[in-house]
Motif scaffolding. Sequence first.
Motif, PDB file in Angstrom:
ATOM      1  N   MET A   1     -37.427  -0.871 -43.645  1.00  4.42           N
ATOM      2  CA  MET A   1     -36.677  -1.901 -43.389  1.00  4.42           C
ATOM      3  C   MET A   1     -35.554  -0.959 -43.112  1.00  4.42           C
ATOM      4  O   MET A   1     -34.636  -0.476 -44.249  1.00  4.42           O
ATOM      5  N   THR A  51     -40.886  -4.929 -39.454  1.00 13.65           N
ATOM      6  CA  THR A  51     -40.140  -5.659 -40.806  1.00 13.65           C
ATOM      7  C   THR A  51     -39.402  -6.981 -40.201  1.00 13.65           C
ATOM      8  O   THR A  51     -39.792  -7.865 -41.181  1.00 13.65           O
ATOM      9  N   ASP A  54     -42.759  -9.365 -39.766  1.00  8.27           N
ATOM     10  CA  ASP A  54     -42.904 -10.062 -40.059  1.00  8.27           C
ATOM     11  C   ASP A  54     -42.006 -10.993 -41.345  1.00  8.27           C
ATOM     12  O   ASP A  54     -42.205 -11.892 -41.102  1.00  8.27           O
ATOM     13  N   ARG A  55     -40.370 -10.870 -41.382  1.00  4.46           N
ATOM     14  CA  ARG A  55     -39.845 -11.611 -41.686  1.00  4.46           C
ATOM     15  C   ARG A  55     -39.738 -12.653 -40.663  1.00  4.46           C
ATOM     16  O   ARG A  55     -39.422 -13.977 -41.347  1.00  4.46           O
ATOM     17  N   GLU A  58     -42.827 -14.868 -41.138  1.00  2.00           N
ATOM     18  CA  GLU A  58     -42.630 -15.620 -42.431  1.00  2.00           C
ATOM     19  C   GLU A  58     -41.219 -16.558 -42.649  1.00  2.00           C
ATOM     20  O   GLU A  58     -41.723 -17.720 -42.989  1.00  2.00           O
ATOM     21  N   SER A  59     -40.082 -16.419 -41.713  1.00  2.00           N
ATOM     22  CA  SER A  59     -39.749 -17.578 -42.006  1.00  2.00           C
ATOM     23  C   SER A  59     -40.157 -19.061 -40.748  1.00  2.00           C
ATOM     24  O   SER A  59     -39.611 -20.037 -41.283  1.00  2.00           O
TER      25      SER A  59
END
Length: 159
Positions: A1, A51, A54-55, A58-59
């Motif tokens: 990241m 990355t 993925d964030r 998740e958020s």
Amino acid sequence: MIELGERVHPADPVRVRSLPDLLLVVHRPRRRGGAEARAAEARPFLVAANTASDRLLESSTTLALKTSTETQALIDENSSAYTSSRNLFVAVGVVSIVLALGLGFVISWSLIGPIQRTETRLKAISAGEFSGRLDVPNRDELGSLATNVNHMNDEQRRL
């Protein structure tokens, strides 16, 4: 990241300070070279994109769960308020009906009672019994009728 302040590629002199910097680095014209060089140059961007993806996932999942929980809490609260309002409305309706019936009963007996006493007294007068009197304390039409029946009774007794 890739973090802010880092270089996208070790050979790259540009440091990423913000998202626009990262976009400038991504959209820079490509250097000439082989497919392997271009793949090596693109790898950090793919890692950064994965990355970020993925964030973001998740958020968005966290946000969806939080929103769903808050929505369910509001639904439960509104359901409870609806139930208490409905119960209050039903209780007020029942009390109103009981009061209306009670008031109707009292008013009807205040009319029926004097009429029944007058009828009983008139039957006694027709049978020849002139000794009784009719007591109706009302000061309305029924009281006036009772006074007239008593007056008629007195006149019949004198004859």
